[in-house]
Design an enzyme around this catalytic site. Sequence first.
Site, mmCIF file in Angstrom:
data_model
loop_
_atom_site.group_PDB
_atom_site.id
_atom_site.type_symbol
_atom_site.label_atom_id
_atom_site.label_comp_id
_atom_site.label_asym_id
_atom_site.label_seq_id
_atom_site.Cartn_x
_atom_site.Cartn_y
_atom_site.Cartn_z
ATOM 1 N N HIS A 197 33.178 142.512 -44.300
ATOM 2 C CA HIS A 197 34.043 143.431 -43.783
ATOM 3 C C HIS A 197 35.534 143.442 -44.714
ATOM 4 O O HIS A 197 36.359 142.804 -44.456
ATOM 5 C CB HIS A 197 34.397 143.399 -42.346
ATOM 6 C CG HIS A 197 33.130 143.971 -41.695
ATOM 7 N ND1 HIS A 197 32.767 143.476 -40.264
ATOM 8 C CD2 HIS A 197 32.396 144.887 -42.069
ATOM 9 C CE1 HIS A 197 31.799 144.032 -39.832
ATOM 10 N NE2 HIS A 197 31.220 144.892 -40.824
ATOM 11 N N GLU A 211 39.262 142.202 -43.990
ATOM 12 C CA GLU A 211 39.641 140.803 -43.214
ATOM 13 C C GLU A 211 39.926 139.822 -44.394
ATOM 14 O O GLU A 211 39.231 138.920 -44.350
ATOM 15 C CB GLU A 211 38.307 140.622 -42.372
ATOM 16 C CG GLU A 211 38.092 141.589 -41.469
ATOM 17 C CD GLU A 211 36.598 141.370 -40.723
ATOM 18 O OE1 GLU A 211 35.930 140.247 -40.932
ATOM 19 O OE2 GLU A 211 36.127 142.255 -39.780
ATOM 20 N N ARG A 259 36.682 148.944 -44.208
ATOM 21 C CA ARG A 259 35.856 147.869 -43.826
ATOM 22 C C ARG A 259 34.344 147.961 -44.563
ATOM 23 O O ARG A 259 33.773 146.952 -44.400
ATOM 24 C CB ARG A 259 35.874 147.739 -42.369
ATOM 25 C CG ARG A 259 34.694 148.373 -41.593
ATOM 26 C CD ARG A 259 34.854 148.293 -40.084
ATOM 27 N NE ARG A 259 33.422 147.959 -39.546
ATOM 28 C CZ ARG A 259 33.174 147.343 -38.506
ATOM 29 N NH1 ARG A 259 34.024 146.051 -38.361
ATOM 30 N NH2 ARG A 259 32.028 146.932 -37.821
ATOM 31 N N HIS A 288 33.755 136.087 -41.113
ATOM 32 C CA HIS A 288 34.553 137.348 -40.784
ATOM 33 C C HIS A 288 35.752 136.828 -40.067
ATOM 34 O O HIS A 288 36.273 135.705 -39.793
ATOM 35 C CB HIS A 288 33.653 138.129 -39.553
ATOM 36 C CG HIS A 288 32.562 138.742 -39.846
ATOM 37 N ND1 HIS A 288 32.181 139.973 -39.900
ATOM 38 C CD2 HIS A 288 31.389 138.049 -40.389
ATOM 39 C CE1 HIS A 288 31.036 140.244 -40.238
ATOM 40 N NE2 HIS A 288 30.456 138.888 -40.528
ATOM 41 N N GLU A 338 34.216 134.314 -36.398
ATOM 42 C CA GLU A 338 35.437 135.357 -36.423
ATOM 43 C C GLU A 338 36.687 134.256 -36.418
ATOM 44 O O GLU A 338 36.987 133.605 -35.389
ATOM 45 C CB GLU A 338 35.562 136.336 -35.135
ATOM 46 C CG GLU A 338 34.251 137.142 -35.088
ATOM 47 C CD GLU A 338 34.426 138.227 -35.984
ATOM 48 O OE1 GLU A 338 35.442 138.602 -36.670
ATOM 49 O OE2 GLU A 338 33.531 139.290 -36.121
#
Lengths: 309, 94
Positions: free
Chosen positions: A69, A72, A127, A196, A270
Amino acid sequence: ERGSSSFNYGAYHPLETIYQEMDNIVAEYPKIVSKLQIGESYEKRPLYVLKFSTGGKNRPAIWIDAGIHAREWVTQATALWTAKKIASDYEYDPSVNSLLNTMDLFLLVVANPDGYVFSHTENRMWRKTRSKTPGSPCVGVDPNRNWDAGFGGPGASSNPCSDSYHGPSADSEVEVRSVVDFIKSHGNVKAFISIHSYSQLLMFPYGYTCDNIRDRAELDNVARTAANALTSLYGTQYKVGPICSVIYQASGGSIDWSYNYGIKYSFAFELRDTGRHGFLLPADQIIPTARETWMGLKSIFEHVRDHPY
Amino acid sequence: LENFAGDQVLRVEPCNEEQVRLLKELRALEPLQLDFWRFPSYPNEPADVQVPFACLQDVKVFLESRGIKYCVMIEDIQAAVDEERREMYLNQRR
């Protein structure tokens, strides 16, 4: 910034500079690092993977990708720092030595280069990929809804204008297909880790269904140990569990595909971002983020190394 | 270059299944051009949504009229982007 010793890892960089730095790392550590091109993006940018290997033929391997994405940014920055860390710690850190004497490691630093460039030049919050959808004015597919795992199911949109558009078919995005083809042609990948950044989670399959995986107990244990290692550095708190219950149901995700393909140790990070900064994590947090993530990654690496299957 | 002046990020906290369902409906409304940074999932799990300035009033009215709790998490995205750009410029000069 003509070499990896003077490169500023604590700053955000455009794609060209990241690719240049990957070359610098290869030049500086040629015995263990090489660069492979696994394909081209929709807009014909190369997809480069750094291979860390001490030799051997088709050794069991660990796959890591970052930045699928595009926006990020701290993930691409973390991946680049990690590349340098692995290369420079070899011969000094027994854990890295032991890993690379047993396994190879592949690191895709920028998984969505078109999106990354677009987020630098046109829309900071982009993204998706940049592929065109016939019949729609909207551009791009969410590449983490495009894998062949419950494709088109809950948690993905069929609307090409949505930020979670799953695309016309599974693997329609060349960025996704290139990784799938590489993993399949390698044939001996034992761990698949996707990085991510948003809201500090460490997850394992599934996302497309809320059913438990066969290896839930083991993966939960591995992830909790890794999250504890990560937290030990600065106290950053992570939530751990299957995608479906920890965050939300989302179909077509990469680690669901990798797990179903037979790669037991499939995880998604994440990274550090409370949301208060959005995806604009201040540059002075890049290196702390990378450092703590390295603790978590190393913990997973050690488990994978010590539990062959 | 897209400009995000006045765009806000709202942290929305649905407290039951019905509110989650309403947020999912909101997500499907294409003209609003909402960008969910964290998608609506379960009651008491926050959803973060970037709302363009032009739709702020519509979205806030939607949430308030249905009793869905929210707070403004980022006041102005463009200000954050500008700050990031300034940092990158300083880094490049350094």
